[in-house]
Enzyme design. Structure first.
Site, mmCIF file in Angstrom:
data_model
loop_
_atom_site.group_PDB
_atom_site.id
_atom_site.type_symbol
_atom_site.label_atom_id
_atom_site.label_comp_id
_atom_site.label_asym_id
_atom_site.label_seq_id
_atom_site.Cartn_x
_atom_site.Cartn_y
_atom_site.Cartn_z
ATOM 1 N N ASP A 36 96.539 7.631 121.516
ATOM 2 C CA ASP A 36 96.213 8.404 120.174
ATOM 3 C C ASP A 36 95.144 7.345 119.515
ATOM 4 O O ASP A 36 94.849 6.101 120.170
ATOM 5 C CB ASP A 36 97.610 8.347 119.349
ATOM 6 C CG ASP A 36 97.577 9.218 118.312
ATOM 7 O OD1 ASP A 36 96.964 8.910 117.033
ATOM 8 O OD2 ASP A 36 98.641 10.106 118.433
ATOM 9 N N ASP A 62 90.413 7.866 121.579
ATOM 10 C CA ASP A 62 89.987 9.295 120.545
ATOM 11 C C ASP A 62 89.199 10.133 121.531
ATOM 12 O O ASP A 62 88.594 9.945 122.191
ATOM 13 C CB ASP A 62 88.608 8.557 119.933
ATOM 14 C CG ASP A 62 87.862 9.659 118.816
ATOM 15 O OD1 ASP A 62 87.780 10.769 119.044
ATOM 16 O OD2 ASP A 62 87.159 9.013 118.026
ATOM 17 N N TYR A 156 89.613 25.911 112.052
ATOM 18 C CA TYR A 156 90.870 25.769 112.989
ATOM 19 C C TYR A 156 91.223 26.853 113.802
ATOM 20 O O TYR A 156 91.485 26.678 114.875
ATOM 21 C CB TYR A 156 92.057 25.633 111.888
ATOM 22 C CG TYR A 156 93.294 24.972 112.596
ATOM 23 C CD1 TYR A 156 93.492 23.568 113.027
ATOM 24 C CD2 TYR A 156 94.391 25.886 112.817
ATOM 25 C CE1 TYR A 156 94.589 23.072 113.604
ATOM 26 C CE2 TYR A 156 95.690 25.489 113.546
ATOM 27 C CZ TYR A 156 95.762 23.921 113.577
ATOM 28 O OH TYR A 156 96.980 23.769 114.444
ATOM 29 N N THR A 194 101.464 18.579 108.576
ATOM 30 C CA THR A 194 101.537 19.713 107.615
ATOM 31 C C THR A 194 102.490 19.178 106.543
ATOM 32 O O THR A 194 102.847 19.981 105.583
ATOM 33 C CB THR A 194 102.594 20.796 108.286
ATOM 34 O OG1 THR A 194 103.765 20.208 109.057
ATOM 35 C CG2 THR A 194 101.746 21.380 109.420
#
Ligand code: NAP
Length: 251
Positions: A36, A62, A156, A194
């Site tokens: 991550d 990355d 997206y 989210t």
């Protein structure tokens, strides 16, 4: 111990669906590389897992940088001896979820770089090591927004659609080497990604209202599907798309 003896890399493994997957994989006996850009969370999850008796290590990755993919795969094999499973969960949402005419070209490139190129690079660099082991399982996290449209989030949608079809192409390309590639399509799930959107009462109510099972998903709902695809229980499954959305797209 559904993943006993397996070595897995989980991109985006420090947060949300990736975090739940890293933890579940370790619980099920896998040795896990949490990959991550979030160093603090990654290190904390590594500690949690190892303190609980599991095996995990955090590596900075990355997913848009090919040299880092090469390095992380090499370091995984140097440390654990092989690579059996890659979960490509790292992803970003499109800020503001713009419709097509409001989508900037730079914004498009940024989303496509992480969500589409990042998955491609993960697959590309997993294949040679999986070939050496005689097979493997790659799980690419798409979205229901890779299957259906919505009012916004142009880049997206495009990125997740790319993941869906790319996964099928890679599945066909490497099936004869025992390397399976599947995509997972979550519905609306509460995660750090989210949080901002789902904490708006209007959005939350609308999304729960669209979901026949009547609740938001939690990261573990998705991680259990990923676990199935990573394990040998799914040895006849490749090129498939596993929708986990509380029935949202069945309507
Ligand atoms: P999340 O909690 O934000 O986790 C994503 C992780 O990926 C974060 O740790 C993030 O770091 C990291 N990341 C971002 N850019 C990266 C890069 N270039 N290289 C490596 N890591 C990077 O989000 P999530 O909801 O679990 O999402 C996981 C996957 O599920 C994503 O592909 C997402 O599109 C997909 N998905 C989510 C939902 C949902 O409702 N949550 C629905 C459908 C599909 P930072 O936090 O520092 O950015």
């Amino acid at each position: 111990m559904r993943l006993e003896g397996k070595v897995a890399i989980v991109s985006g493994g420090a947060s949300g669906i990736g975090e739940a997957t890293s933890r579940l994989f370790a619980d099920e006996g896998a040795r896990v590389v949490i990959a991550d850009v979030n160093d603090e969370l990654g290190a904390a999850i590594e500690s949690d897992i190892t303190n609980g008796g599991g095996e995990a290590v955090y590596q900075r990755l990355d997913v848009t940088e090919e040299v880092r993919w090469e390095a992380v795969v090499a370091e995984t094999v140097a440390r654990f001896g092989k690579l059996d499973v890659v979960v490509n969960s790292a992803g970003i949402s499109a800020p503001g979820r713009p419709p097509a005419e409001e989508q900037t070209a730079n914004g498009w490139d940024a989303v496509m770089a992480v969500n589409a190129k990042g998955v491609f690079l993960g697959v590309k660099h997993a294949i040679p090591e999986m070939r050496k082991s005689g097979g493997g399982s790659i799980i690419n996290i798409s979205s229901i927004y890779g299957n259906v449209g919505s009012k916004g989030g142009t880049a997206y949608h495009a990125s997740k659609g790319a993941v869906r079809t790319f996964s099928k192409a890679a599945a066909i390309q490497y099936a004869d080497e025992g390397i399976r590639v599947n995509s997972v399509h979550p519905g609306f799930v509460d995660t750090p990604m989210t949080l901002g959107l789902h904490s708006q009462p209007g959005v939350r109510d609308e999304r729960v209202g669209k979901t026949p099972l009547g609740r938001m998903g939690v990261p573990e709902d998705i991680a259990y599907g990923i676990l199935y695809l990573a394990s040998d229980e799914s040895s006849f499954v490749t090129g498939s798309e596993l929708v986990i959305d509380g029935g949202m797209t069945a309507q």
